[in-house]
Motif scaffolding. Structure first.
Motif, mmCIF file in Angstrom:
data_model
loop_
_atom_site.group_PDB
_atom_site.id
_atom_site.type_symbol
_atom_site.label_atom_id
_atom_site.label_comp_id
_atom_site.label_asym_id
_atom_site.label_seq_id
_atom_site.Cartn_x
_atom_site.Cartn_y
_atom_site.Cartn_z
ATOM 1 N N GLU A 188 -46.415 -23.040 -19.895
ATOM 2 C CA GLU A 188 -46.956 -21.484 -19.986
ATOM 3 C C GLU A 188 -46.816 -20.969 -21.474
ATOM 4 O OE1 GLU A 188 -45.803 -17.302 -18.601
ATOM 5 O OE2 GLU A 188 -46.073 -18.600 -17.306
ATOM 6 N N GLN A 189 -45.716 -20.876 -21.866
ATOM 7 C CA GLN A 189 -44.590 -20.716 -23.165
ATOM 8 C C GLN A 189 -45.294 -21.636 -24.101
ATOM 9 O OE1 GLN A 189 -42.107 -17.723 -23.786
ATOM 10 N NE2 GLN A 189 -43.087 -17.405 -21.855
ATOM 11 N N SER A 190 -46.188 -22.095 -24.036
ATOM 12 C CA SER A 190 -46.812 -22.846 -25.217
ATOM 13 C C SER A 190 -47.941 -22.135 -25.306
ATOM 14 C CB SER A 190 -47.267 -24.488 -24.853
ATOM 15 O OG SER A 190 -47.948 -24.208 -23.928
ATOM 16 N N LEU A 191 -48.291 -21.764 -23.896
ATOM 17 C CA LEU A 191 -49.785 -21.137 -24.357
ATOM 18 C C LEU A 191 -49.780 -19.888 -24.586
ATOM 19 C CD1 LEU A 191 -51.073 -22.261 -20.942
ATOM 20 C CD2 LEU A 191 -52.357 -22.688 -22.551
ATOM 21 N N GLU A 196 -50.818 -16.459 -29.774
ATOM 22 C CA GLU A 196 -49.649 -15.282 -30.332
ATOM 23 C C GLU A 196 -50.298 -15.245 -32.191
ATOM 24 O OE1 GLU A 196 -45.588 -15.774 -30.406
ATOM 25 O OE2 GLU A 196 -45.301 -14.116 -28.557
ATOM 26 N N LEU A 197 -50.322 -17.191 -31.685
ATOM 27 C CA LEU A 197 -50.954 -17.418 -32.981
ATOM 28 C C LEU A 197 -52.702 -17.079 -33.368
ATOM 29 C CD1 LEU A 197 -51.469 -19.313 -35.830
ATOM 30 C CD2 LEU A 197 -51.396 -21.637 -33.879
ATOM 31 N N ARG A 198 -53.549 -17.534 -32.323
ATOM 32 C CA ARG A 198 -54.551 -17.134 -32.288
ATOM 33 C C ARG A 198 -55.134 -15.669 -32.370
ATOM 34 N NH1 ARG A 198 -56.791 -22.039 -34.022
ATOM 35 N NH2 ARG A 198 -56.528 -22.586 -32.304
ATOM 36 N N THR A 199 -54.211 -14.885 -32.009
ATOM 37 C CA THR A 199 -54.385 -13.251 -32.253
ATOM 38 C C THR A 199 -54.216 -12.625 -33.163
ATOM 39 O OG1 THR A 199 -54.283 -12.486 -29.254
ATOM 40 C CG2 THR A 199 -53.242 -10.821 -30.894
ATOM 41 N N ILE A 380 -59.409 -16.029 -27.340
ATOM 42 C CA ILE A 380 -58.211 -15.632 -27.448
ATOM 43 C C ILE A 380 -58.515 -15.083 -25.126
ATOM 44 C CG2 ILE A 380 -56.877 -13.173 -27.394
ATOM 45 C CD1 ILE A 380 -57.484 -13.129 -29.774
ATOM 46 N N GLN A 381 -59.990 -14.304 -25.203
ATOM 47 C CA GLN A 381 -59.454 -15.132 -23.688
ATOM 48 C C GLN A 381 -58.905 -15.636 -23.101
ATOM 49 O OE1 GLN A 381 -63.443 -12.764 -23.130
ATOM 50 N NE2 GLN A 381 -62.913 -10.835 -23.928
ATOM 51 N N SER A 382 -60.243 -16.778 -23.236
ATOM 52 C CA SER A 382 -60.192 -17.808 -22.544
ATOM 53 C C SER A 382 -58.544 -18.486 -22.006
ATOM 54 C CB SER A 382 -60.633 -19.390 -23.423
ATOM 55 O OG SER A 382 -59.961 -19.690 -24.150
ATOM 56 N N ILE A 383 -57.949 -18.425 -23.409
ATOM 57 C CA ILE A 383 -56.400 -19.003 -23.877
ATOM 58 C C ILE A 383 -55.166 -17.295 -22.472
ATOM 59 C CG2 ILE A 383 -53.834 -18.845 -25.125
ATOM 60 C CD1 ILE A 383 -55.977 -19.698 -27.916
ATOM 61 N N GLU A 384 -56.173 -16.317 -22.087
ATOM 62 C CA GLU A 384 -55.675 -15.044 -21.347
ATOM 63 C C GLU A 384 -55.699 -15.760 -20.222
ATOM 64 O OE1 GLU A 384 -55.604 -11.558 -24.409
ATOM 65 O OE2 GLU A 384 -57.323 -12.058 -23.063
ATOM 66 N N SER A 388 -52.729 -17.084 -16.910
ATOM 67 C CA SER A 388 -53.141 -16.234 -15.531
ATOM 68 C C SER A 388 -52.568 -16.909 -14.755
ATOM 69 C CB SER A 388 -53.920 -15.379 -15.540
ATOM 70 O OG SER A 388 -54.115 -14.704 -14.944
ATOM 71 N N LEU A 389 -53.538 -18.367 -14.541
ATOM 72 C CA LEU A 389 -53.779 -19.360 -14.258
ATOM 73 C C LEU A 389 -52.636 -20.221 -13.708
ATOM 74 C CD1 LEU A 389 -57.411 -20.396 -15.051
ATOM 75 C CD2 LEU A 389 -56.800 -19.583 -12.705
ATOM 76 N N ARG A 390 -52.091 -20.842 -14.750
ATOM 77 C CA ARG A 390 -50.613 -21.172 -15.182
ATOM 78 C C ARG A 390 -49.277 -20.362 -13.981
ATOM 79 N NH1 ARG A 390 -52.253 -26.125 -15.323
ATOM 80 N NH2 ARG A 390 -53.308 -26.693 -17.394
ATOM 81 N N ARG A 391 -49.378 -19.318 -14.677
ATOM 82 C CA ARG A 391 -48.704 -18.016 -14.030
ATOM 83 C C ARG A 391 -48.789 -18.161 -12.380
ATOM 84 N NH1 ARG A 391 -47.707 -12.862 -16.989
ATOM 85 N NH2 ARG A 391 -47.256 -14.342 -18.899
ATOM 86 N N LYS A 392 -49.807 -17.964 -11.927
ATOM 87 C CA LYS A 392 -50.116 -18.323 -10.434
ATOM 88 C C LYS A 392 -50.030 -19.563 -10.056
ATOM 89 C CE LYS A 392 -54.179 -15.121 -10.587
ATOM 90 N NZ LYS A 392 -55.218 -14.327 -10.957
ATOM 91 N N GLN A 393 -49.954 -21.086 -10.805
ATOM 92 C CA GLN A 393 -49.534 -21.840 -9.922
ATOM 93 C C GLN A 393 -48.121 -21.905 -10.182
ATOM 94 O OE1 GLN A 393 -50.482 -25.499 -12.851
ATOM 95 N NE2 GLN A 393 -51.128 -27.011 -11.846
ATOM 96 N N TYR A 394 -47.539 -21.445 -10.935
ATOM 97 C CA TYR A 394 -45.721 -21.758 -11.110
ATOM 98 C C TYR A 394 -45.678 -21.091 -9.852
ATOM 99 C CZ TYR A 394 -41.055 -19.322 -12.141
ATOM 100 O OH TYR A 394 -39.454 -18.489 -11.825
ATOM 101 N N GLU A 395 -46.316 -20.065 -9.877
ATOM 102 C CA GLU A 395 -45.516 -18.580 -8.716
ATOM 103 C C GLU A 395 -46.193 -19.743 -7.311
ATOM 104 O OE1 GLU A 395 -47.870 -14.980 -9.455
ATOM 105 O OE2 GLU A 395 -46.338 -14.612 -10.730
#
Length: 409
Positions: A188-191, A196-199, A380-384, A388-395
């Motif tokens: 998630e942190q790499s994403l 941040e870079l793309r923004t 940017i939206q695809s990365i966001e 979100s998906l990776r955070r849900k997976q972690y949870e």
């Protein structure tokens, strides 16, 4: 057999106890200081101090936005200095969602923490990183929902923390859980870094386009009209009905354009109110900070939208997204600075914005610019969405790994 299944089997067959916070943790409240003890710079002996805003809700990570510095005369004990393995927790806040949010301190740093914060330090039987994942979980959130009453909502006291109990497996199992969960947080942190870079790249691209646009300059007032919205409060919202937009939602729930609103009002309430038509812009003209002031959202839906008084409707004949991208550019941001008024609440007027210069190329050029910038925005939206998906997976995995029935100590 998956790694998760193997680990769950190991947990279920292992020696797991239910530990009490007060038996395995130390709870250290932060530094108190007076307003006049704040200093503008930490370079001359000032002490860097973290507060609740320095923990990002959702990701439970540290950020260093708006770090306070206090005078070296402020008393800071050794226990109130951040060390590697500490868990920083928000112990007091005016907002319920912030109380109990945590961040893990990877390494020692020359920072202390404010009085509405606390640090948790664990005993030798409890890995601090494992406990960080416990405090990030639904287990701790559920405990806070019952433990925090109307009189204690703003204070996560040592007494409340002392009574929190949680499953404590052997150290080896704790470490295995940490390794699995950290794999998700690292991804998630790499994403987040990629986002941040793309923004930043998109912001630079927007600036470059509007600075070097080969077109005649005119003013926003010459190619459009600003109209103040009507009275609209959050208490006026209903679940469905006539679309409406309130300035308080624009900074967190909208991008630079939208086809749908997140709020609605009744037909009766909407009668006689000023509305935004398809293609118009919603422009927020009230904010607590200069950066957000003047944020514009192009309305691409098909209905009219009721707009609140702390915003203006900008009606025009240009490509809607072209104009919204202009409002996000440095060209707009630099022009607004000298017209901002107010102290705590910052404002800008329609009269001022009407004088702002904008280069207006032919319609087809506007559309070509929009196409280029939309491609960036889509990335940017695809990365966001991936974050979100990776955070849900972690949870999901976190809660699965912490769902075992320990015996009482």
């Amino acid at each position: 057999m998956s790694k998760l299944t193997e680990l769950l089997d190991e947990i279920s067959s292992g020696e797991v106890v239910r530990a009490r916070f007060s038996d395995v943790c130390d709870y250290v409240r932060g530094v108190t200081y007076k307003k006049d003890q704040e200093v503008t710079s930490c370079t001359l002996g000032g002490i860097k101090l973290l507060r609740a805003n320095n923990i990002t809700v959702g990701s439970n990570t540290l950020n260093f936005d708006d770090v306070k510095c206090v005078s070296p005369e402020v008393k800071v004990s050794e226990r109130q200095k951040l060390s590697a393995g500490d868990i920083l927790i928000c112990a007091g806040s005016g907002s319920r969602e912030h109380v109990g949010k945590v961040a893990f301190i990877e390494e020692g740093m020359p920072y202390t923490f404010g009085g509405f914060m606390a640090v948790i330090r664990t005993s030798d039987d409890l890995r601090s990183r494992y406990f960080y994942h416990v405090l990030s979980s639904g287990l701790f959130k559920s405990y806070l929902q019952t433990a925090l009453t109307s009189t204690t909502i703003n204070n996560l006291s040592a007494r409340i923390m002392a009574n929190f109990t949680f499953p404590l497996p052997p150290l080896k199992v704790q470490q295995e859980i940490v390794q699995m969960l950290d794999a998700f947080t690292d991804l998630e942190q790499s994403l987040v870094s990629e986002l941040e870079l793309r923004t930043t790249q998109m912001s630079e691209y927007i600036d470059d386009i509007f600075e070097n646009l080969d077109a005649e300059s005119t003013t926003l007032g010459s190619v459009g009209k600003f109209t103040r919205g009507s009275s609209l409060q959050k208490k006026d919202f209903v679940d469905s009905g006539i679309p409406c937009m309130h300035y308080g939602q624009v900074f967190t729930q909208y991008g630079l354009s939208t086809k749908n609103t997140v709020a609605f009002v009744t037909t009766q309430f909407a009668a006689g109110k000023r509305t935004m038509k398809p293609g118009d812009l919603f422009v927020a003209t009230t904010s607590e900070n200069d950066e957000d002031l003047g944020k514009a959202v192009a309305w691409l839906g098909h209905e009219e939208v009721v707009v609140g008084t702390d915003a203006y409707i900008y009606s025009h004949d240009l490509d809607p997204k072209f104009v919204s991208y202009f409002f996000a550019s440095s060209s707009f941001q630099l022009q607004k600075r000298r017209f901002i008024t107010g102290t705590k609440v910052r404002r800008i007027s329609d009269k001022a914005m009407s004088t702002f210069e904008i280069k207006v190329p032919a319609r087809e050029v506007q559309q070509d610019i929009v196409t280029q910038l939309d491609a960036f925005e889509a990335l940017i939206q695809s990365i966001e969405q991936e974050i979100s998906l990776r955070r849900k997976q972690y949870e999901f995995y976190r809660d699965e790994l912490l769902r075992f029935t320990p015996r009482e100590t």
